[in-house]
Design an enzyme around this catalytic site. Structure first.
Site, mmCIF file in Angstrom:
data_model
loop_
_atom_site.group_PDB
_atom_site.id
_atom_site.type_symbol
_atom_site.label_atom_id
_atom_site.label_comp_id
_atom_site.label_asym_id
_atom_site.label_seq_id
_atom_site.Cartn_x
_atom_site.Cartn_y
_atom_site.Cartn_z
ATOM 1 N N SER A 232 7.088 -3.852 -5.475
ATOM 2 C CA SER A 232 6.576 -5.207 -5.745
ATOM 3 C C SER A 232 7.452 -5.925 -6.768
ATOM 4 C CB SER A 232 5.133 -5.145 -6.265
ATOM 5 O OG SER A 232 4.213 -5.097 -5.185
ATOM 6 N N ASP B 270 -0.870 4.350 5.039
ATOM 7 C CA ASP B 270 -0.030 4.542 3.853
ATOM 8 C C ASP B 270 -0.597 5.678 2.994
ATOM 9 O OD1 ASP B 270 2.097 3.808 2.134
ATOM 10 O OD2 ASP B 270 0.767 2.543 0.924
ATOM 11 N N HIS B 271 0.285 6.529 2.502
ATOM 12 C CA HIS B 271 -0.102 7.636 1.619
ATOM 13 C C HIS B 271 -1.268 8.447 2.180
ATOM 14 C CE1 HIS B 271 2.699 6.752 -1.574
ATOM 15 N NE2 HIS B 271 2.387 5.475 -1.482
ATOM 16 N N HIS C 219 9.152 2.593 -1.770
ATOM 17 C CA HIS C 219 7.798 2.404 -2.314
ATOM 18 C C HIS C 219 7.915 1.816 -3.720
ATOM 19 C CE1 HIS C 219 5.044 4.822 0.425
ATOM 20 N NE2 HIS C 219 6.238 4.928 0.990
ATOM 21 N N ARG D 5 -16.069 -17.681 -0.162
ATOM 22 C CA ARG D 5 -15.090 -18.220 0.787
ATOM 23 C C ARG D 5 -14.177 -19.254 0.155
ATOM 24 N NH1 ARG D 5 -19.684 -19.289 5.194
ATOM 25 N NH2 ARG D 5 -20.480 -20.233 3.288
ATOM 26 N N SER E 199 -4.019 2.055 3.175
ATOM 27 C CA SER E 199 -3.901 3.348 2.488
ATOM 28 C C SER E 199 -5.116 4.220 2.801
ATOM 29 C CB SER E 199 -3.785 3.138 0.973
ATOM 30 O OG SER E 199 -5.038 2.746 0.451
ATOM 31 N N ASP F 246 2.238 -3.757 -2.518
ATOM 32 C CA ASP F 246 0.800 -3.744 -2.757
ATOM 33 C C ASP F 246 0.458 -4.563 -4.009
ATOM 34 O OD1 ASP F 246 -1.852 -3.251 -3.168
ATOM 35 O OD2 ASP F 246 -1.731 -1.092 -3.015
ATOM 36 N N ASN G 150 7.637 -1.496 0.743
ATOM 37 C CA ASN G 150 6.180 -1.495 0.544
ATOM 38 C C ASN G 150 5.745 -2.414 -0.596
ATOM 39 O OD1 ASN G 150 6.172 0.509 2.451
ATOM 40 N ND2 ASN G 150 5.050 1.987 1.212
ATOM 41 N N GLY H 39 2.696 0.311 -9.039
ATOM 42 C CA GLY H 39 1.959 -0.413 -10.070
ATOM 43 C C GLY H 39 2.799 -1.455 -10.789
HETATM 44 P P1 13P Z 1 3.743 -1.501 -5.453
HETATM 45 O O1 13P Z 1 2.809 -0.916 -6.452
HETATM 46 O O2 13P Z 1 5.074 -1.798 -6.052
HETATM 47 O O3 13P Z 1 3.214 -2.682 -4.727
HETATM 48 O O4 13P Z 1 4.015 -0.366 -4.347
HETATM 49 C C1 13P Z 1 3.322 -0.356 -3.155
HETATM 50 C C2 13P Z 1 3.514 0.904 -2.390
HETATM 51 O O5 13P Z 1 4.462 1.640 -2.550
HETATM 52 C C3 13P Z 1 2.486 1.203 -1.384
HETATM 53 O O6 13P Z 1 2.757 2.405 -0.724
HETATM 54 O O1 G3H Z 2 1.206 3.407 -3.045
HETATM 55 C C1 G3H Z 2 0.233 3.224 -3.747
HETATM 56 C C2 G3H Z 2 -0.672 2.124 -3.447
HETATM 57 O O2 G3H Z 2 -0.167 0.917 -3.940
HETATM 58 C C3 G3H Z 2 -2.010 2.438 -4.042
HETATM 59 O O3 G3H Z 2 -2.919 2.026 -3.143
HETATM 60 O O4 G3H Z 2 -4.991 2.250 -4.516
HETATM 61 O O5 G3H Z 2 -5.073 1.901 -2.037
HETATM 62 O O6 G3H Z 2 -4.308 4.111 -2.975
HETATM 63 P P1 G3H Z 2 -4.422 2.636 -3.193
HETATM 64 ZN ZN ZN Z 3 3.608 3.889 -2.061
#
Ligand code: 13P
Ligand code: G3H
Ligand code: ZN
Length: 318
Positions: free
Chosen positions: A213, A81-82, A210, A281, A48, A256, A254, A180
């Site tokens: 998760s 990303d973004h 997006h 580690r 990102s 994260d 996606n 989130g």
């Molecule tokens: P999550 O918060 O669901 O993992 O979304 C990730 C995302 O969209 C990153 O661009």
């Molecule tokens: O899409 C949003 C991401 O999950 C947020 O990532 O905290 O690295 O901007 P970031």
């Molecule tokens: Zn996203």
């Protein structure tokens, strides 16, 4: 590395989705490659704009390319990303990336098109593809927290006009998910009917999910049992629906937050169970293994597990 992510998404289209895993550290990079190898899946690694700021431009990117040499069989794309306009241009010029996402979804429809168009011209001239976003997801994105009432779904007719006029190669759509820990906070559910409408207006065009998760409830429970205070009412994307979304045109998913949860669980449990430990580690090794398992599992859910050989052949990589 494949130089153009859209090529990979077109191969996936309608059959499976490629997992796009957000990384911020070498442990996540190694875990993502190891997980893709375990699943025999093609992989998208994404960095990102804020991850680039955190690590310093070029640091994570160089680590991705170095780690890739340890996994020569893995076919991967590297994606920004973004991004905003400037970080997209930086990424395009850096020669590290396969694609960028320009996220101008907070702007007006016309400004979003104009900004995306400018990025498309620069990216295409260098052989990279561009993901854009239309609609607004709830949750936290960059530094902006989007309130439930401010989230809105992507309009199918606007999506078709947006793609036509902007020239983008993939489109992130708002169909009910949020970034989130609370997937459906804004809209209460996944709007599959809206996804179908968008696919009908854009047949064959790769869509991106997006905020996807899965938020395993056992991860939240373990974090909180080890001293955490992570939202016990968190709600993830149902694993059984990933393939359904892929069959409706979602070619990139996606992830994260799932990685963040594993990090929090591993660190909390490790430090609780090894109070004299100071070597990063040790929990780092555990994290790489656990994250790899999750990546491999999600690749199964997305239908991209076992596709590596087929995709390599289709891309002429032998
Ligand atoms: P999550 O918060 O669901 O993992 O979304 C990730 C995302 O969209 C990153 O661009
Ligand atoms: O899409 C949003 C991401 O999950 C947020 O990532 O905290 O690295 O901007 P970031
Ligand atoms: Zn996203």
């Amino acid at each position: 590395m494949i130089p153009n992510t859209a090529t990979l998404l077109q191969l996936a289209y309608g059959r499976f989705a490629v997992g796009a895993f957000s990384i911020n550290s070498i442990e996540q990079i190694l875990g993502a490659f190891r997980g893709a190898a375990m699943a025999a899946a093609p992989l998208i690694i994404q960095i990102s704009r804020r991850a680039r700021q955190y690590a310093g431009p070029g640091v994570l990117e160089a680590a991705v390319h170095a780690a890739a040499r340890l996994f020569p069989e893995i076919l991967f794309a590297l994606h920004l990303d973004h991004g905003d306009e400037q970080s997209c241009y930086d990424a395009i010029e850096s020669a590290f990336y396969s694609s960028v996402m320009i996220d101008a979804s907070q702007r007006s429809f016309e400004e979003n098109i104009a900004t995306t168009r400018r990025v498309v011209e620069r990216a295409h001239a260098r052989g990279l593809s561009v993901e854009a976003e239309l609609g607004r997801l709830s949750g936290k994105e960059d530094d902006i927290a989007v309130d439930q009432s401010m989230a809105f779904l992507t309009d199918a007719d606007q999506a078709a006009e947006f793609v036509e006029r902007s020239g983008c190669d993939a489109l992130a759509v708002a169909v009910g998910t949020g970034h989130g820990l609370h997937k459906f906070a804004g809209t209460g559910q996944l709007h599959l009917e809206r996804l179908i409408q968008i696919q009908q207006r854009l047949p064959g065009f790769p869509l991106v999910l997006h905020g996807a998760s899965s938020i395993p409830s056992e991860e939240i429970a373990r974090i909180n049992a080890a001293g955490g205070a992570v939202a016990p009412d968190a709600q993830g994307f149902p694993e059984t629906m990933y393939l359904l979304a892929a069959q409706r045109g979602v070619a990139k998913i996606n992830i994260d937050t799932d990685g963040r949860l594993i990090w929090a669980r591993v660190m909390r449990e490790h430090l609780r169970d090894h109070p004299a430990e100071i070597d990063l580690r040790e929990p780092g090794r555990v994290f790489v293994a656990e994250y790899a398992q999750r990546v491999a599992h999600l690749c199964q859910c997305f239908g991209c597990a076992g596709r590596l050989a087929e995709v390599r052949r289709q891309l002429g990589w032998g």
